[in-house]
Design a protein around this motif. Structure first.
Motif, PDB file in Angstrom:
ATOM      1  N   SER A  68       7.952  21.343  10.676  1.00  0.00           N
ATOM      2  CA  SER A  68       9.334  20.578  10.919  1.00  0.00           C
ATOM      3  C   SER A  68       9.429  19.683   9.873  1.00  0.00           C
ATOM      4  N   TYR A  69      10.564  18.921   9.368  1.00  0.00           N
ATOM      5  CA  TYR A  69      10.576  18.254   8.380  1.00  0.00           C
ATOM      6  C   TYR A  69      10.032  16.975   8.693  1.00  0.00           C
ATOM      7  N   GLU A  70       9.900  16.387   9.890  1.00  0.00           N
ATOM      8  CA  GLU A  70       9.243  15.092  10.438  1.00  0.00           C
ATOM      9  C   GLU A  70       7.688  15.201  10.174  1.00  0.00           C
ATOM     10  N   LEU A  71       7.311  16.519  10.678  1.00  0.00           N
ATOM     11  CA  LEU A  71       5.783  16.680  10.324  1.00  0.00           C
ATOM     12  C   LEU A  71       5.180  16.677   9.145  1.00  0.00           C
ATOM     13  N   ILE A  72       6.003  17.222   8.125  1.00  0.00           N
ATOM     14  CA  ILE A  72       6.022  17.479   6.744  1.00  0.00           C
ATOM     15  C   ILE A  72       5.840  16.205   6.125  1.00  0.00           C
ATOM     16  N   GLN A  73       6.811  15.199   6.527  1.00  0.00           N
ATOM     17  CA  GLN A  73       6.890  13.851   5.805  1.00  0.00           C
ATOM     18  C   GLN A  73       5.505  13.114   6.351  1.00  0.00           C
ATOM     19  N   THR A  74       5.120  13.303   7.645  1.00  0.00           N
ATOM     20  CA  THR A  74       4.033  12.560   7.810  1.00  0.00           C
ATOM     21  C   THR A  74       2.818  12.944   7.300  1.00  0.00           C
ATOM     22  N   ASP A  75       2.548  14.345   7.177  1.00  0.00           N
ATOM     23  CA  ASP A  75       1.659  14.897   6.651  1.00  0.00           C
ATOM     24  C   ASP A  75       1.346  14.454   5.189  1.00  0.00           C
ATOM     25  N   ALA A  76       2.440  14.617   4.345  1.00  0.00           N
ATOM     26  CA  ALA A  76       2.600  14.257   3.066  1.00  0.00           C
ATOM     27  C   ALA A  76       2.265  12.847   2.735  1.00  0.00           C
ATOM     28  N   GLN A  77       2.469  11.787   3.882  1.00  0.00           N
ATOM     29  CA  GLN A  77       2.121  10.361   3.409  1.00  0.00           C
ATOM     30  C   GLN A  77       0.830  10.331   3.854  1.00  0.00           C
ATOM     31  N   ASN A  78       0.201  10.872   4.653  1.00  0.00           N
ATOM     32  CA  ASN A  78      -1.238  10.775   4.875  1.00  0.00           C
ATOM     33  C   ASN A  78      -2.148  11.317   4.022  1.00  0.00           C
ATOM     34  N   THR A  79      -1.601  12.507   3.274  1.00  0.00           N
ATOM     35  CA  THR A  79      -2.286  12.959   1.989  1.00  0.00           C
ATOM     36  C   THR A  79      -2.465  12.202   1.188  1.00  0.00           C
ATOM     37  N   LEU A  80      -1.372  11.533   0.765  1.00  0.00           N
ATOM     38  CA  LEU A  80      -0.906  10.660  -0.585  1.00  0.00           C
ATOM     39  C   LEU A  80      -2.020   9.488  -0.293  1.00  0.00           C
ATOM     40  N   ASN A  81      -1.892   8.878   0.973  1.00  0.00           N
ATOM     41  CA  ASN A  81      -2.893   7.804   1.188  1.00  0.00           C
ATOM     42  C   ASN A  81      -4.260   8.211   0.741  1.00  0.00           C
ATOM     43  N   ASN A  82      -4.906   9.408   1.435  1.00  0.00           N
ATOM     44  CA  ASN A  82      -6.114   9.892   1.247  1.00  0.00           C
ATOM     45  C   ASN A  82      -6.403   9.986  -0.193  1.00  0.00           C
ATOM     46  N   LEU A  83      -5.390  10.821  -1.107  1.00  0.00           N
ATOM     47  CA  LEU A  83      -5.747  10.920  -2.267  1.00  0.00           C
ATOM     48  C   LEU A  83      -5.749   9.373  -3.255  1.00  0.00           C
ATOM     49  N   CYS A  84      -5.121   8.683  -2.735  1.00  0.00           N
ATOM     50  CA  CYS A  84      -4.940   7.382  -3.529  1.00  0.00           C
ATOM     51  C   CYS A  84      -6.187   6.598  -3.291  1.00  0.00           C
ATOM     52  N   SER A  85      -7.168   7.041  -2.389  1.00  0.00           N
ATOM     53  CA  SER A  85      -8.285   6.106  -1.902  1.00  0.00           C
ATOM     54  C   SER A  85      -9.492   7.043  -2.486  1.00  0.00           C
ATOM     55  N   LEU A  86      -9.406   7.812  -3.231  1.00  0.00           N
ATOM     56  CA  LEU A  86     -10.492   8.381  -3.923  1.00  0.00           C
ATOM     57  C   LEU A  86     -11.543   7.899  -4.650  1.00  0.00           C
ATOM     58  N   SER A  87     -10.826   6.830  -5.205  1.00  0.00           N
ATOM     59  CA  SER A  87     -11.734   5.664  -6.104  1.00  0.00           C
ATOM     60  C   SER A  87     -10.994   4.504  -6.031  1.00  0.00           C
ATOM     61  N   ASP A  88     -11.621   3.396  -6.747  1.00  0.00           N
ATOM     62  CA  ASP A  88     -10.969   2.112  -6.850  1.00  0.00           C
ATOM     63  C   ASP A  88      -9.735   2.193  -7.502  1.00  0.00           C
ATOM     64  N   CYS A  89      -9.710   3.018  -8.700  1.00  0.00           N
ATOM     65  CA  CYS A  89      -8.368   3.351  -9.251  1.00  0.00           C
ATOM     66  C   CYS A  89      -8.052   5.034  -9.504  1.00  0.00           C
ATOM     67  N   VAL A  90      -7.178   5.424  -9.210  1.00  0.00           N
ATOM     68  CA  VAL A  90      -7.022   6.809  -9.115  1.00  0.00           C
ATOM     69  C   VAL A  90      -5.814   7.111 -10.089  1.00  0.00           C
ATOM     70  N   ILE A  91      -6.088   8.044 -11.123  1.00  0.00           N
ATOM     71  CA  ILE A  91      -5.154   8.699 -12.008  1.00  0.00           C
ATOM     72  C   ILE A  91      -4.357   9.707 -11.150  1.00  0.00           C
ATOM     73  N   LEU A  92      -2.779   9.403 -10.957  1.00  0.00           N
ATOM     74  CA  LEU A  92      -1.952  10.636 -10.626  1.00  0.00           C
ATOM     75  C   LEU A  92      -1.193  11.221 -11.810  1.00  0.00           C
ATOM     76  N   SER A  93      -1.107  12.371 -11.865  1.00  0.00           N
ATOM     77  CA  SER A  93      -0.333  12.827 -13.158  1.00  0.00           C
ATOM     78  C   SER A  93       0.448  14.320 -12.796  1.00  0.00           C
ATOM     79  N   TYR A  94       1.458  14.482 -13.434  1.00  0.00           N
ATOM     80  CA  TYR A  94       2.096  15.570 -13.329  1.00  0.00           C
ATOM     81  C   TYR A  94       2.608  16.166 -14.696  1.00  0.00           C
ATOM     82  N   ALA A  95       2.931  17.438 -14.739  1.00  0.00           N
ATOM     83  CA  ALA A  95       3.566  18.106 -16.112  1.00  0.00           C
ATOM     84  C   ALA A  95       4.882  18.419 -16.018  1.00  0.00           C
TER      85      ALA A  95
END
Length: 824
Positions: free
Chosen positions: A485-512
């Motif tokens: 469901s879209y609600e589950l996807i949104q919650t999962d996406a935000q949790n994933t982003l929080n985890n990735l942004c905590s990989l180090s003191d400063c995380v580089i995020l990029s896209y092409a």
């Protein structure tokens, strides 16, 4: 790689359950740093914890725990009873939905009563599979949580860490066990980068990782790629070039890509399975030509190094048959030059085929590998050794499947072996490198000193809606199945982003913006500055054009020219090609990996120059002992290649150069006495008023006083290139007509042989050559003819002759297509 959590309250008696195997390693590393003098607690991933429970509580059980391979076989058997065509994709979906039912507490009765046909059919499949397990006293990994929940024993309360979201099953079990959570310490400082395409994004990440490693070699570096499976080859290519790891053994690279592949995707296993299939075809005397070619050219086959040339010649002979299938007697006429292969084939034909059990076929397969000498006379690399051992271990699964399958044909047994290899994932063990390239799921819950997350596109976060194939949407949503469901996807996406942004003191995020010419949008969860995307503007150099008369131009009045040898060569081959030298066009090398042909040629020229500057006569050469000569060659090769960066290509070139130089020096020792007067010497020459520099490779003086000039060539040569109407190779003729020499020769440096091809006033001044009749004249007459032809070419160039009248070879490799009007 570590965890950002306080572990100082843990003791050796504790049990810790983490989300995945990488977190197990990170947990142990962090604990050892925080409590270096304390014994490690028991640290297990979720799957390991369930197996730990089984091994500790059911050691005397009459039930047997099956692995994923045996589970797959039994599920496929159930599908076949329901008249389902055996398809890998169908089996994968059934197993995935079976896991969903277990982890999200979906009962099969719920699916059976859903009034959705596909759900009801799926429930029937799984019920049959479960009945089969029960009748055979078997359990699989999905049965273990239920056994644990039913167990009335008291269990130690575990600590848990790193679970992004607990499944309903995990929540139920941990609640029963009175779990405690180890809290992670989160940071959310990020830096955002945009790139025009994914290649530039990866290049930037690779260079960033290289700089970070150079600054702090001991610090951990993570590069997270959500599309790791899709991007693996591109990542490998770019990181290999950045870190000079192109031909480096996998376990010794400066970085590690954490992605395993099925065994069947590796060349060694592919060759092994092809060999087993060919062996069965030989017994049936119906050989597939393409398969035969693949097997006999495998580097892992016994005798390949000895019979390599003969076996590749055999390939051409098999192709000439133009038959998809053939019999062994059709091939025997071509096998005389491959005695090792011939003996193997004859022994293979003598064996007989009969139905057997899978465990009996396993013994036959191993006997076949020994019979063919597979991987026996070639030293395996570390990765190949690990791979072969992994194959041997996985092939033992046939013993387990023999409990369920009756006697079958060899083709059926081989298909089972292929299926096992398709399902067994392998990754070579890497060295302890600080640079880890990992997927997004694997990265969650970890901590690094530096981190870069690429591919932050709208396809990654949030994920697409993806309902299970055999579970209806309403049931999936009710039981919180991931991405249903879209609600589950949104919650999962935000949790994933929080985890990735905590990989180090400063995380580089990029896209092409682009990947493989397909446009990409950034993730809506991350605010990228679109203005920061820079387009790669390639500057265009505009050259001033000049109108010229069709067949002649203005006279050339300058006496000095650049690249005079090439100029005269082109003038004789095609007047327009020679005239084009006036344009001073820039020529650019084609992109290449490693050393190209020109760099290889320069390396051998330099090595020979350094050697003969040290040893300048045959007498001095003969005085060197074997060890002294070997040391001298190594030193000069090092000097010749030192400007090239370290790489696998450079190491291979060192080996090639040494073999070539040893052959040449042995040939040089067999010549008449000589003394080297000059090597790689630049001299000034004048041909009919045209003055330029040329370089001679080597000038020798013989005992009779004759001076012989040499030109090193790594390709095929012939004196006919001097003696035709147009001098194809004018370098030595130019030197000979402007200096007092009594001979000229090519020194042909090929991997298979070293030879001298040339002319001399005294035949004894050069080694014996082919007696084939040559179009060249005696030395004095030939030099006079060279002078006449070179002078004429020089005068033609100076007078502006520019006719488009190429000779036979002039247009080969010509770079003047945009200017020239010749029809090709």
């Amino acid at each position: 790689m570590h965890l950002k959590a306080d572990l100082t309250h843990l003791v050796a008696a504790d049990i810790v359950v983490v989300a995945n195997n990488r977190q197990v390693l990170a947990f142990k590393h962090t604990f050892c740093k925080q409590q270096p003098h304390t014994q490690l607690p028991t640290v297990l991933s979720w799957q390991q914890y369930l197996k730990h429970y089984w091994q500790s509580q059911h050691i005397h059980s009459k039930l047997r725990l099956i692995d994923a391979i045996e589970q797959r076989y039994l599920i496929e058997s159930s599908l076949q009873l329901f008249k389902q065509t055996q398809q890998t994709q169908l089996t994968n979906e059934v197993i995935k939905n079976y896991d969903y039912c277990t982890n999200h507490l979906i009962k099969l009765d719920t699916l059976s009563q859903s009034k959705v046909q596909i759900c009801e059919v799926f429930a029937d499949w799984i019920k049959h599979y479960q009945d089969t397990k029960h009748s055979l006293n078997l359990v699989d990994a999905n049965d273990l949580p239920g056994l644990l929940l039913q167990d009335e024993n008291t269990f130690q309360a575990p600590y848990i860490y790193g679970f992004k979201t607990l499944t309903p099953l995990q929540q139920l079990i941990f609640n029963k066990l009175n779990y405690q959570t180890i809290e992670a310490q989160y940071t959310h400082k990020t830096e955002k980068k945009c790139f025009d395409n994914s290649v530039n994004e990866i290049k930037a990440a690779a260079l960033w990782a290289k700089r970070q490693q150079a600054k702090n070699p001991d610090q951990s570096i993570a590069i997270v790629c959500p599309q790791l499976g899709e991007m693996q080859h591109l990542l490998n290519s770019i990181f290999d070039q950045t870190f000079d790891d192109l031909l480096t053994e996998t376990g010794q690279k400066a970085y590690n890509i954490s992605l395993g592949l099925p065994l069947s995707r590796y060349t060694l296993v592919q060759d092994l399975l092809n060999l087993l299939e060919l062996h069965e075809q030989i017994k049936a005397d119906r050989i597939q030509s393409s398969l035969f070619i693949q097997v006999i050219t495998s580097v892992y086959l016994q005798g390949y190094q000895i019979e390599r040339s003969a076996r590749h010649l055999l390939v051409n002979q098999v192709l000439a048959l133009s038959q998809e299938y053939c019999q062994l007697n059709h091939l025997e006429a071509f096998l005389n030059q491959c005695p090792i292969l011939l003996e193997i084939l004859h022994k293979s034909r003598s064996s007989t085929a009969r139905p057997q059990l899978l465990n009996e076929y396993l013994l036959d397969f191993n006997t076949t590998l020994n019979h063919w000498g597979f991987a026996t006379d070639r030293a395996l690399s570390s990765s190949e050794y690990q791979l072969f051992n992994k194959y041997l271990a996985s092939s033992l699964k046939l013993n387990q499947l023999a409990h369920h399958q009756k006697k079958c044909t060899a083709a059926s047994a081989l298909q089972q072996l292929k299926t096992i290899n398709n399902q067994t994932i392998f990754q070579a063990q890497s060295s302890q490198t600080p640079i880890q390239i990992i997927g997004s799921l694997e990265a969650e819950g970890l901590r690094f000193d530096h981190a870069w997350v690429m591919g932050m596109t709208h396809d990654f976060l949030p994920a697409k809606l993806n309902s299970p194939r055999f579970i209806s949407a309403d049931i999936a949503i009710r039981h919180a199945v991931t991405h249903s469901s879209y609600e589950l996807i949104q919650t999962d996406a935000q949790n994933t982003l929080n985890n990735l942004c905590s990989l180090s003191d400063c995380v580089i995020l990029s896209y092409a913006q682009l990947h493989l010419a397909l446009e990409q949008l950034p993730s809506p969860l991350v605010c990228f500055d679109q203005k920061s995307i820079t387009a790669a503007d390639t500057p265009i150099n505009v050259h001033k054009t000049e109108s010229l008369v069709d067949d002649s131009g203005t006279p050339f009045t300058q006496g000095d020219v650049q690249s005079g040898v090439i100029l005269l060569k082109n003038q004789m081959a095609c007047a327009f090609k020679g005239f084009a030298h006036r344009l001073n066009l820039k020529h650019y090398d084609e992109p290449h990996i490693g050393l190209d042909r020109r760099e290889q040629g320069n390396a051998i020229h330099n090595a020979l120059q350094y050697i003969y500057q040290t040893v300048n006569s045959k007498e001095a050469l003969l005085e060197l002992t074997f060890d002294e000569l070997d040391t001298l060659i190594d030193q000069k090769i090092y000097a010749a290649l030192k400007r090239h960066p370290s790489s696998g290509y450079k190491r291979i070139e060192k080996i090639r150069l040494k073999q070539l130089l040893q052959k040449f020096i042995e040939t040089d020792k067999a010549r008449e006495n000589f003394r080297v007067l000059a090597t790689e010497q630049s001299i000034r020459v004048n041909i009919a008023g045209l003055s330029f520099n040329t370089r001679l490779d080597r000038l020798d003086q013989m005992d009779n006083g004759d001076q012989i000039v040499f030109d090193y060539k790594t390709g095929d040569t012939s004196t006919a290139k001097w003696c035709s109407a147009d001098i194809v190779e004018p370098q030595l003729p130019i030197y000979s007509v402007t200096n007092n020499t009594q001979g000229a020769a090519f020194i042909e440096l090929n991997s298979n042989a070293v030879s001298f091809k040339g002319l001399s006033k005294d035949p004894d001044s050069l080694p014996t050559q082919s007696t084939r009749k040559s179009s060249c004249q005696a030395w004095d007459q030939q030099v006079a003819m060279w002078a006449q032809r070179l002078n004429q070419a020089s005068l033609d160039f100076q007078s502006g002759q520019a006719q488009v009248l190429p000779n036979k070879k002039a247009c080969d490799y010509c770079e003047l297509d945009l200017l020239c009007r010749v029809q090709k």
